[in-house]
Scaffold this motif. Structure first.
Motif, mmCIF file in Angstrom:
data_model
loop_
_atom_site.group_PDB
_atom_site.id
_atom_site.type_symbol
_atom_site.label_atom_id
_atom_site.label_comp_id
_atom_site.label_asym_id
_atom_site.label_seq_id
_atom_site.Cartn_x
_atom_site.Cartn_y
_atom_site.Cartn_z
ATOM 1 N N HIS A 98 0.799 -1.222 0.000
ATOM 2 C CA HIS A 98 0.000 0.000 0.000
ATOM 3 C C HIS A 98 0.839 1.284 0.000
ATOM 4 N N ASN A 99 2.121 1.191 0.326
ATOM 5 C CA ASN A 99 2.968 2.373 0.411
ATOM 6 C C ASN A 99 3.934 2.497 -0.770
ATOM 7 N N TYR A 100 3.663 1.760 -1.847
ATOM 8 C CA TYR A 100 4.624 1.687 -2.950
ATOM 9 C C TYR A 100 4.731 3.010 -3.715
ATOM 10 N N VAL A 101 3.619 3.682 -3.936
ATOM 11 C CA VAL A 101 3.614 4.955 -4.668
ATOM 12 C C VAL A 101 3.548 6.107 -3.666
ATOM 13 N N PRO A 102 4.484 7.053 -3.722
ATOM 14 C CA PRO A 102 4.500 8.166 -2.767
ATOM 15 C C PRO A 102 3.288 9.082 -2.918
ATOM 16 N N ILE A 103 3.065 9.910 -1.931
ATOM 17 C CA ILE A 103 1.909 10.806 -1.915
ATOM 18 C C ILE A 103 1.977 11.837 -3.044
ATOM 19 N N LYS A 104 3.177 12.143 -3.541
ATOM 20 C CA LYS A 104 3.329 13.100 -4.635
ATOM 21 C C LYS A 104 3.352 12.423 -6.000
ATOM 22 N N GLY A 105 3.102 11.122 -6.047
ATOM 23 C CA GLY A 105 3.163 10.404 -7.308
ATOM 24 C C GLY A 105 4.591 10.000 -7.638
ATOM 25 N N LYS A 106 4.788 9.450 -8.820
ATOM 26 C CA LYS A 106 6.120 9.004 -9.231
ATOM 27 C C LYS A 106 6.933 10.196 -9.746
ATOM 28 N N LYS A 107 8.148 10.322 -9.277
ATOM 29 C CA LYS A 107 8.985 11.474 -9.620
ATOM 30 C C LYS A 107 9.363 11.510 -11.102
ATOM 31 N N ASP A 108 9.183 10.387 -11.813
ATOM 32 C CA ASP A 108 9.506 10.360 -13.234
ATOM 33 C C ASP A 108 8.608 11.280 -14.048
ATOM 34 N N ASN A 109 7.429 11.618 -13.509
ATOM 35 C CA ASN A 109 6.541 12.557 -14.192
ATOM 36 C C ASN A 109 6.992 13.973 -13.836
ATOM 37 N N HIS A 110 7.677 14.605 -14.788
ATOM 38 C CA HIS A 110 8.300 15.907 -14.542
ATOM 39 C C HIS A 110 7.264 16.981 -14.235
ATOM 40 N N LEU A 111 6.104 16.907 -14.873
ATOM 41 C CA LEU A 111 5.064 17.910 -14.652
ATOM 42 C C LEU A 111 4.515 17.822 -13.236
ATOM 43 N N CYS A 112 4.244 16.611 -12.758
ATOM 44 C CA CYS A 112 3.770 16.451 -11.377
ATOM 45 C C CYS A 112 4.769 17.050 -10.396
ATOM 46 N N ARG A 113 6.032 16.749 -10.628
ATOM 47 C CA ARG A 113 7.086 17.209 -9.722
ATOM 48 C C ARG A 113 7.142 18.733 -9.669
ATOM 49 N N LEU A 114 7.048 19.379 -10.839
ATOM 50 C CA LEU A 114 7.115 20.836 -10.886
ATOM 51 C C LEU A 114 5.869 21.483 -10.289
ATOM 52 N N LEU A 115 4.704 20.948 -10.614
ATOM 53 C CA LEU A 115 3.465 21.515 -10.080
ATOM 54 C C LEU A 115 3.460 21.514 -8.552
ATOM 55 N N LEU A 116 3.948 20.429 -7.968
ATOM 56 C CA LEU A 116 3.910 20.321 -6.506
ATOM 57 C C LEU A 116 5.035 21.095 -5.830
ATOM 58 N N LYS A 117 5.903 21.734 -6.621
ATOM 59 C CA LYS A 117 6.882 22.664 -6.052
ATOM 60 C C LYS A 117 6.289 24.057 -5.870
ATOM 61 N N VAL A 118 5.147 24.301 -6.537
ATOM 62 C CA VAL A 118 4.486 25.608 -6.458
ATOM 63 C C VAL A 118 3.515 25.594 -5.285
ATOM 64 N N PRO A 119 3.698 26.461 -4.289
ATOM 65 C CA PRO A 119 2.860 26.414 -3.079
ATOM 66 C C PRO A 119 1.364 26.415 -3.347
ATOM 67 N N GLU A 120 0.893 27.256 -4.270
ATOM 68 C CA GLU A 120 -0.561 27.343 -4.475
ATOM 69 C C GLU A 120 -1.108 26.077 -5.144
ATOM 70 N N PHE A 121 -0.316 25.445 -6.025
ATOM 71 C CA PHE A 121 -0.751 24.199 -6.650
ATOM 72 C C PHE A 121 -0.669 23.046 -5.652
ATOM 73 N N ARG A 122 0.366 23.050 -4.839
ATOM 74 C CA ARG A 122 0.508 21.998 -3.821
ATOM 75 C C ARG A 122 -0.632 22.078 -2.807
ATOM 76 N N LYS A 123 -1.042 23.299 -2.458
ATOM 77 C CA LYS A 123 -2.159 23.481 -1.526
ATOM 78 C C LYS A 123 -3.461 22.975 -2.145
ATOM 79 N N LEU A 124 -3.664 23.273 -3.433
ATOM 80 C CA LEU A 124 -4.875 22.795 -4.118
ATOM 81 C C LEU A 124 -4.881 21.273 -4.170
ATOM 82 N N TYR A 125 -3.735 20.682 -4.485
ATOM 83 C CA TYR A 125 -3.624 19.223 -4.513
ATOM 84 C C TYR A 125 -3.944 18.636 -3.148
ATOM 85 N N ARG A 126 -3.386 19.231 -2.104
ATOM 86 C CA ARG A 126 -3.654 18.725 -0.752
ATOM 87 C C ARG A 126 -5.139 18.817 -0.430
#
Length: 361
Positions: free
Chosen positions: A263-291
């Motif tokens: 159940h813990n295989y995929v991290p809460i931020k998704g797989k780091k190989d997806n560059h767009l996911c990684r960048l979006l979650l570096k932006v505070p307002e997008f990370r807050k919306l995701y949360r």
């Protein structure tokens, strides 16, 4: 309403069946007939999938030739779901995404008989095409399938520069001129500074639906779906790209081979190989919306209470047909344990994600 499982009857000449079997990796279709209800359709049929073509029970892509529509569809996909002991994971996932407000294919189980011999239960998937958009009242726009792991929204893969920014994508709707729009999206993702990211990227990408897709992928734990097994659609009215999930059988605690995925295989931020996911979650307002979306989902939709009736209803509807499926009937004991397996995964995954919400602060 009861979940009805209709019967489809495939009629194919032995010579055409031999041609189909002669090269399982070929996408070239052969002619056949498919009887659905009281209508017999002339069809083109080919195998579909990648590694699944090696299995005894194979999946199919069917195009209706005459008449050229069946229940509003020109093309359907019949998935064997061979390695999913529940035969439910794809459907559960797509229905879950729809509940989250993400564009997602409709799906429905059917019984398939070929030349008078019952071949078992299949999952019919809606094709993501122009008719997919029309059914939903959506404007036209190009659609791209992410066909391999190059579709990672990056300039590189495995630290090697890609030959093209469009590498990993196959256009299935639109024109060559539309390629410039996808090229621009990926270029902007990789060249926009982090400080300009929150102002620039929303001009190209529907941020809300992308983050809802990320919530769905993280909850269902599709380890395989962050850099392929999705489609991109650009809404020509809004000018924004939206992401559409595809092939979600290896989810809800099962790997692609049907084995256990912790159940813990995929991290809460998704797989780091997806560059767009990684960048979006570096932006505070997008990370807050995701949360916020994830937190609400963990309280409301990704719970046993919310999903229990759907899982049990699907399971009970499928069971009589699984008992007759020549590829699945011997594993009925495992099938019978799958609802509780899925519920246990939901409980553990939900708890795991809740404990890590602070990583999104």
């Amino acid at each position: 309403m009861p979940y009805l499982i209709p019967s489809y009857f495939l009629i194919i000449e032995e010579s055409n069946l031999d041609d189909l079997r002669s090269d399982i990796w070929s996408d070239t279709p052969v002619s056949a007939y498919l009887k659905v209800k009281n209508i017999t359709y002339t069809i083109d049929i080919a195998y579909r999938g990648s590694y699944t073509r090696k299995f005894r029970k194979r999946s199919f892509r069917i195009e209706f030739i005459n008449p050229n529509r069946c229940s509003g569809a020109r093309i359907i996909h019949l998935n064997a779901e061979y390695r999913d002991p529940s035969l439910m994971r794809n459907k559960l996932s797509f229905d879950f995404f729809q509940d989250l407000g993400v564009l997602s294919p409709n799906s429905h189980h059917i019984n398939l008989t070929r030349n008078g011999s019952f071949k078992g239960v299949y999952l019919q998937l809606e094709s993501v095409d122009d008719l997919f958009l029309k059914k939903r009242g959506l404007p036209s726009g190009p659609i791209y399938y992410a066909v391999n792991n190059n579709a990672n929204f990056s300039l590189t893969r495995d630290e090697k520069k890609k030959k093209s920014l469009l590498s990993g994508y196959r256009r299935v709707l639109g024109t060559k001129s539309d390629d410039d729009l996808l090229h621009e999206l990926i270029h902007k993702i990789n060249t926009t500074s982090l400080s300009d990211f929150p102002n620039e990227i929303p001009h190209h990408l529907n941020i809300d639906t992308f983050l809802r897709w990320l919530v769905g992928a993280v909850c269902t734990m599709n380890n395989d779906g962050f850099t392929h097994n999705y489609a991109l659609y650009r809404n020509n009215e809004t000018g924004l790209f939206e992401i559409i999930p595809w092939d979600y059988d290896a989810t809800w605690g099962r790997k692609v081979d049907g084995g256990l995925m912790e159940h813990n295989y995929v991290p809460i931020k998704g797989k780091k190989d997806n560059h767009l996911c990684r960048l979006l979650l570096k932006v505070p307002e997008f990370r807050k919306l995701y949360r916020n979306i994830l937190e609400e989902t963990l309280e409301t939709k990704f719970t046993v209470k919310y999903l229990e009736n759907k899982v049990i209803s699907l399971h009970e509807s499928l069971r009589p047909h699984i008992l007759l499926d020549p590829y699945k009937k011997k594993t009925i004991d495992t099938f019978d344990k799958e609802p509780e397996f899925i519920f246990q995964f939901i409980r553990k995954r939900n708890s795991y994600l809740k404990k890590r919400l602070n990583k999104l602060d």
